[in-house]
Motif scaffolding. Sequence first.
Motif, mmCIF file in Angstrom:
data_model
loop_
_atom_site.group_PDB
_atom_site.id
_atom_site.type_symbol
_atom_site.label_atom_id
_atom_site.label_comp_id
_atom_site.label_asym_id
_atom_site.label_seq_id
_atom_site.Cartn_x
_atom_site.Cartn_y
_atom_site.Cartn_z
ATOM 1 N N THR A 38 -34.390 24.424 48.954
ATOM 2 C CA THR A 38 -34.535 25.255 47.764
ATOM 3 C C THR A 38 -33.430 24.929 46.761
ATOM 4 N N GLU A 39 -33.574 25.457 45.569
ATOM 5 C CA GLU A 39 -32.549 25.255 44.539
ATOM 6 C C GLU A 39 -31.202 25.836 44.960
ATOM 7 N N ASP A 40 -31.228 26.826 45.819
ATOM 8 C CA ASP A 40 -30.002 27.459 46.301
ATOM 9 C C ASP A 40 -29.389 26.726 47.498
ATOM 10 N N GLY A 41 -29.975 25.584 47.899
ATOM 11 C CA GLY A 41 -29.439 24.818 49.019
ATOM 12 C C GLY A 41 -29.814 25.369 50.374
ATOM 13 N N ILE A 42 -30.953 26.045 50.443
ATOM 14 C CA ILE A 42 -31.434 26.630 51.705
ATOM 15 C C ILE A 42 -32.464 25.690 52.331
ATOM 16 N N VAL A 43 -32.336 25.481 53.659
ATOM 17 C CA VAL A 43 -33.260 24.614 54.379
ATOM 18 C C VAL A 43 -33.857 25.378 55.561
ATOM 19 N N THR A 44 -34.979 24.884 56.067
ATOM 20 C CA THR A 44 -35.610 25.471 57.244
ATOM 21 C C THR A 44 -35.056 24.798 58.491
ATOM 22 N N VAL A 45 -34.631 25.613 59.442
ATOM 23 C CA VAL A 45 -34.123 25.140 60.720
ATOM 24 C C VAL A 45 -35.011 25.738 61.802
ATOM 25 N N VAL A 46 -35.471 24.891 62.724
ATOM 26 C CA VAL A 46 -36.326 25.335 63.814
ATOM 27 C C VAL A 46 -35.495 25.348 65.097
ATOM 28 N N CYS A 47 -35.490 26.496 65.778
ATOM 29 C CA CYS A 47 -34.736 26.646 67.024
ATOM 30 C C CYS A 47 -35.725 26.903 68.160
ATOM 31 N N THR A 48 -35.647 26.053 69.175
ATOM 32 C CA THR A 48 -36.560 26.115 70.312
ATOM 33 C C THR A 48 -35.784 26.540 71.557
ATOM 34 N N SER A 50 -35.050 27.336 75.704
ATOM 35 C CA SER A 50 -35.306 26.686 76.988
ATOM 36 C C SER A 50 -36.148 27.556 77.898
ATOM 37 N N GLY A 51 -36.193 28.854 77.634
ATOM 38 C CA GLY A 51 -36.890 29.781 78.526
ATOM 39 C C GLY A 51 -38.148 30.345 77.918
ATOM 40 N N GLY A 52 -38.380 31.630 78.168
ATOM 41 C CA GLY A 52 -39.612 32.270 77.764
ATOM 42 C C GLY A 52 -39.672 32.778 76.336
ATOM 43 N N ALA A 53 -38.558 32.701 75.614
ATOM 44 C CA ALA A 53 -38.565 33.172 74.228
ATOM 45 C C ALA A 53 -39.401 32.233 73.358
ATOM 46 N N GLN A 54 -39.753 32.709 72.159
ATOM 47 C CA GLN A 54 -40.556 31.895 71.247
ATOM 48 C C GLN A 54 -39.669 31.157 70.263
ATOM 49 N N THR A 55 -40.140 29.994 69.819
ATOM 50 C CA THR A 55 -39.459 29.224 68.789
ATOM 51 C C THR A 55 -39.314 30.077 67.534
ATOM 52 N N VAL A 56 -38.168 29.951 66.861
ATOM 53 C CA VAL A 56 -37.948 30.691 65.628
ATOM 54 C C VAL A 56 -37.631 29.723 64.501
ATOM 55 N N ARG A 57 -37.992 30.150 63.293
ATOM 56 C CA ARG A 57 -37.657 29.395 62.074
ATOM 57 C C ARG A 57 -36.623 30.192 61.317
ATOM 58 N N LEU A 58 -35.570 29.519 60.904
ATOM 59 C CA LEU A 58 -34.507 30.154 60.154
ATOM 60 C C LEU A 58 -34.383 29.506 58.793
ATOM 61 N N GLU A 59 -33.970 30.269 57.824
ATOM 62 C CA GLU A 59 -33.657 29.745 56.494
ATOM 63 C C GLU A 59 -32.146 29.806 56.375
ATOM 64 N N LEU A 60 -31.491 28.632 56.406
ATOM 65 C CA LEU A 60 -30.035 28.566 56.419
ATOM 66 C C LEU A 60 -29.525 27.662 55.312
ATOM 67 N N ASP A 61 -28.234 27.802 55.007
ATOM 68 C CA ASP A 61 -27.593 26.910 54.049
ATOM 69 C C ASP A 61 -27.650 25.480 54.585
#
Length: 84
Positions: A38-48, A50-61
């Motif tokens: 984004t114009e503000d320098g935000i990118v999408t980060v995908v965190c996967t 190892s166990g039973g939790a679900q993958t999450v998408r984060l919007e980070l600097d």
Amino acid sequence: MTKQREITDQANTLWTCVQAYAGLDSKTAEQATKLAETEDGIVTVVCTPSGGAQTVRLELDKSWLEEISDEALAAAIESADSGI
């Protein structure tokens, strides 16, 4: 080489986080990353997990890989994982 970070949260779940498009060949990844930032320098980060939790998408600097602490990254994952 894909840049990624691995952290373990308070529930002892190992999370592997990587910026979206980082796994593509370098020229394609570079272009996709520029388009996704984004114009503000935000990118999408995908965190996967190892166990039973679900993958999450984060919007980070865009400096998340070097500048965000493990604790802050774990807190962002927890917030996203719980739907906050």
